[in-house]
Every structure is written in C-alpha cells, then in structure tokens.
Design a protein around this motif. Structure first.
Motif, PDB file in Angstrom:
ATOM      1  N   GLY A  20       0.786  -1.227   0.000  1.00 51.08           N
ATOM      2  CA  GLY A  20       0.000   0.000   0.000  1.00 51.08           C
ATOM      3  C   GLY A  20       0.819   1.280   0.000  1.00 51.08           C
ATOM      4  N   LYS A  21       0.128   2.346   0.255  1.00 57.49           N
ATOM      5  CA  LYS A  21       0.690   3.695   0.227  1.00 57.49           C
ATOM      6  C   LYS A  21       1.887   3.840   1.164  1.00 57.49           C
ATOM      7  N   TYR A  22       1.862   3.160   2.286  1.00 53.29           N
ATOM      8  CA  TYR A  22       2.912   3.284   3.289  1.00 53.29           C
ATOM      9  C   TYR A  22       3.802   2.044   3.351  1.00 53.29           C
ATOM     10  N   LYS A  23       3.911   1.349   2.230  1.00 55.33           N
ATOM     11  CA  LYS A  23       4.775   0.169   2.163  1.00 55.33           C
ATOM     12  C   LYS A  23       6.193   0.552   2.598  1.00 55.33           C
ATOM     13  N   GLY A  24       6.766  -0.265   3.501  1.00 58.96           N
ATOM     14  CA  GLY A  24       8.111  -0.019   3.988  1.00 58.96           C
ATOM     15  C   GLY A  24       8.187   0.826   5.244  1.00 58.96           C
ATOM     16  N   TYR A  25       7.091   1.453   5.630  1.00 57.01           N
ATOM     17  CA  TYR A  25       7.047   2.230   6.865  1.00 57.01           C
ATOM     18  C   TYR A  25       6.916   1.273   8.045  1.00 57.01           C
ATOM     19  N   PHE A  26       7.578   1.594   9.140  1.00 53.71           N
ATOM     20  CA  PHE A  26       7.343   0.844  10.364  1.00 53.71           C
ATOM     21  C   PHE A  26       5.901   1.080  10.791  1.00 53.71           C
ATOM     22  N   LEU A  27       5.261   0.039  11.305  1.00 55.81           N
ATOM     23  CA  LEU A  27       3.864   0.192  11.725  1.00 55.81           C
ATOM     24  C   LEU A  27       3.709   1.318  12.736  1.00 55.81           C
ATOM     25  N   ILE A  28       4.672   1.453  13.636  1.00 56.27           N
ATOM     26  CA  ILE A  28       4.568   2.493  14.658  1.00 56.27           C
ATOM     27  C   ILE A  28       4.631   3.893  14.052  1.00 56.27           C
ATOM     28  N   ASP A  29       5.151   4.014  12.829  1.00 54.16           N
ATOM     29  CA  ASP A  29       5.268   5.316  12.165  1.00 54.16           C
ATOM     30  C   ASP A  29       4.128   5.605  11.195  1.00 54.16           C
ATOM     31  N   LEU A  30       3.153   4.704  11.110  1.00 50.30           N
ATOM     32  CA  LEU A  30       2.007   4.956  10.236  1.00 50.30           C
ATOM     33  C   LEU A  30       1.207   6.136  10.774  1.00 50.30           C
ATOM     34  N   PRO A  31       0.730   7.000   9.883  1.00 53.22           N
ATOM     35  CA  PRO A  31      -0.081   8.134  10.331  1.00 53.22           C
ATOM     36  C   PRO A  31      -1.376   7.660  11.002  1.00 53.22           C
ATOM     37  N   VAL A  36      -6.901   4.928  11.482  1.00 57.50           N
ATOM     38  CA  VAL A  36      -8.328   5.178  11.712  1.00 57.50           C
ATOM     39  C   VAL A  36      -9.132   4.683  10.511  1.00 57.50           C
ATOM     40  N   TRP A  37      -8.615   4.905   9.310  1.00 57.50           N
ATOM     41  CA  TRP A  37      -9.299   4.419   8.114  1.00 57.50           C
ATOM     42  C   TRP A  37      -9.428   2.901   8.162  1.00 57.50           C
ATOM     43  N   TYR A  38      -8.342   2.217   8.506  1.00 57.52           N
ATOM     44  CA  TYR A  38      -8.402   0.755   8.634  1.00 57.52           C
ATOM     45  C   TYR A  38      -9.372   0.344   9.736  1.00 57.52           C
ATOM     46  N   ARG A  39      -9.426   1.120  10.791  1.00 59.92           N
ATOM     47  CA  ARG A  39     -10.336   0.806  11.906  1.00 59.92           C
ATOM     48  C   ARG A  39     -11.787   0.808  11.417  1.00 59.92           C
ATOM     49  N   TYR A  56      -2.892   1.076  16.570  1.00 62.54           N
ATOM     50  CA  TYR A  56      -4.017   2.024  16.635  1.00 62.54           C
ATOM     51  C   TYR A  56      -4.377   2.318  18.091  1.00 62.54           C
ATOM     52  N   GLU A  57      -4.522   1.271  18.894  1.00 64.14           N
ATOM     53  CA  GLU A  57      -4.892   1.431  20.308  1.00 64.14           C
ATOM     54  C   GLU A  57      -3.807   2.180  21.078  1.00 64.14           C
ATOM     55  N   LEU A  58      -2.549   1.876  20.794  1.00 65.34           N
ATOM     56  CA  LEU A  58      -1.450   2.576  21.469  1.00 65.34           C
ATOM     57  C   LEU A  58      -1.466   4.056  21.121  1.00 65.34           C
ATOM     58  N   GLN A  59      -1.656   4.379  19.835  1.00 65.25           N
ATOM     59  CA  GLN A  59      -1.714   5.784  19.429  1.00 65.25           C
ATOM     60  C   GLN A  59      -2.918   6.481  20.050  1.00 65.25           C
ATOM     61  N   LEU A  60      -4.039   5.799  20.078  1.00 70.51           N
ATOM     62  CA  LEU A  60      -5.258   6.364  20.646  1.00 70.51           C
ATOM     63  C   LEU A  60      -5.059   6.751  22.111  1.00 70.51           C
ATOM     64  N   ASN A  61      -4.271   5.955  22.821  1.00 69.15           N
ATOM     65  CA  ASN A  61      -4.051   6.174  24.252  1.00 69.15           C
ATOM     66  C   ASN A  61      -2.728   6.865  24.567  1.00 69.15           C
ATOM     67  N   GLY A  62      -2.032   7.345  23.535  1.00 69.50           N
ATOM     68  CA  GLY A  62      -0.799   8.083  23.740  1.00 69.50           C
ATOM     69  C   GLY A  62       0.360   7.242  24.249  1.00 69.50           C
ATOM     70  N   LEU A  63       0.370   5.957  23.917  1.00 71.39           N
ATOM     71  CA  LEU A  63       1.396   5.046  24.422  1.00 71.39           C
ATOM     72  C   LEU A  63       2.378   4.581  23.349  1.00 71.39           C
ATOM     73  N   GLU A  64       2.351   5.203  22.195  1.00 67.00           N
ATOM     74  CA  GLU A  64       3.203   4.737  21.101  1.00 67.00           C
ATOM     75  C   GLU A  64       4.697   4.896  21.390  1.00 67.00           C
ATOM     76  N   ASP A  65       5.068   5.782  22.319  1.00 72.71           N
ATOM     77  CA  ASP A  65       6.484   5.966  22.648  1.00 72.71           C
ATOM     78  C   ASP A  65       7.111   4.697  23.218  1.00 72.71           C
ATOM     79  N   ILE A  66       6.311   3.842  23.824  1.00 71.13           N
ATOM     80  CA  ILE A  66       6.832   2.567  24.335  1.00 71.13           C
ATOM     81  C   ILE A  66       7.429   1.769  23.186  1.00 71.13           C
ATOM     82  N   VAL A  67       6.700   1.658  22.102  1.00 72.24           N
ATOM     83  CA  VAL A  67       7.160   0.886  20.952  1.00 72.24           C
ATOM     84  C   VAL A  67       8.286   1.622  20.230  1.00 72.24           C
TER      85      VAL A  67
END
Length: 75
Positions: A20-31, A36-39, A56-67
């Motif tokens: 897809g559009k973001y092929k090669g991007y780390f999942l944690i770096d997806l916009p 949300v569109w996939y959700r 998605y859940e980590l980003q929603l809850n502001g926890l993406e920095d862990i990953v």
C-alpha cells in the motif's frame, strides 16, 4: 532470555507495512488517519491486522512511545 510479551513488542517495533501507500514504513510510524481508516474499514486478517490494531490502540491512548523506544534499541 526474553519472554513472549517482550518478543511480541520487539516484533511489533520492527514490523514494516508490507503493501500500500505506506509500504516499507514501520507500523509504529504509520499516520494516525491511516490507522483510523483501517479501523473503520477493517484491519487485514492475521498477525498484521492484529499488530495494526494494537498500534491504533497505542496511538489512541498516547502510548506509542513505548514501541518507539523499543524500535530504537533493536534497530
């Protein structure tokens, strides 16, 4: 020796979008809007979909920095 949860998070941090559009991007770096569109449309089947849903859940809850910290340590 790593336990299952630690290895799961390491695998999540290292996973890249395989298509897809973001092929090669780390999942944690997806916009957020892309996840949300996939959700609303439905995440892919299997492990990739589970990982994307967790990101998605980590980003929603502001926890993406862990990953992101794990990604820095293992790449």
């Amino acid at each position: 020796m790593l336990n299952y949860n630690q290895q799961f998070l390491i695998d999540l941090a290292k996973m890249k979008m395989p298509f897809g559009k973001y092929k090669g991007y780390f999942l944690i770096d997806l916009p957020e809007q892309y996840l949300v569109w996939y959700r609303t449309k439905g995440f892919p089947k299997g492990k990739l979909g589970q990982q994307m849903q967790l990101i998605y859940e980590l980003q929603l809850n502001g926890l993406e920095d862990i990953v992101r910290k794990i990604k820095q340590n293992y790449l």
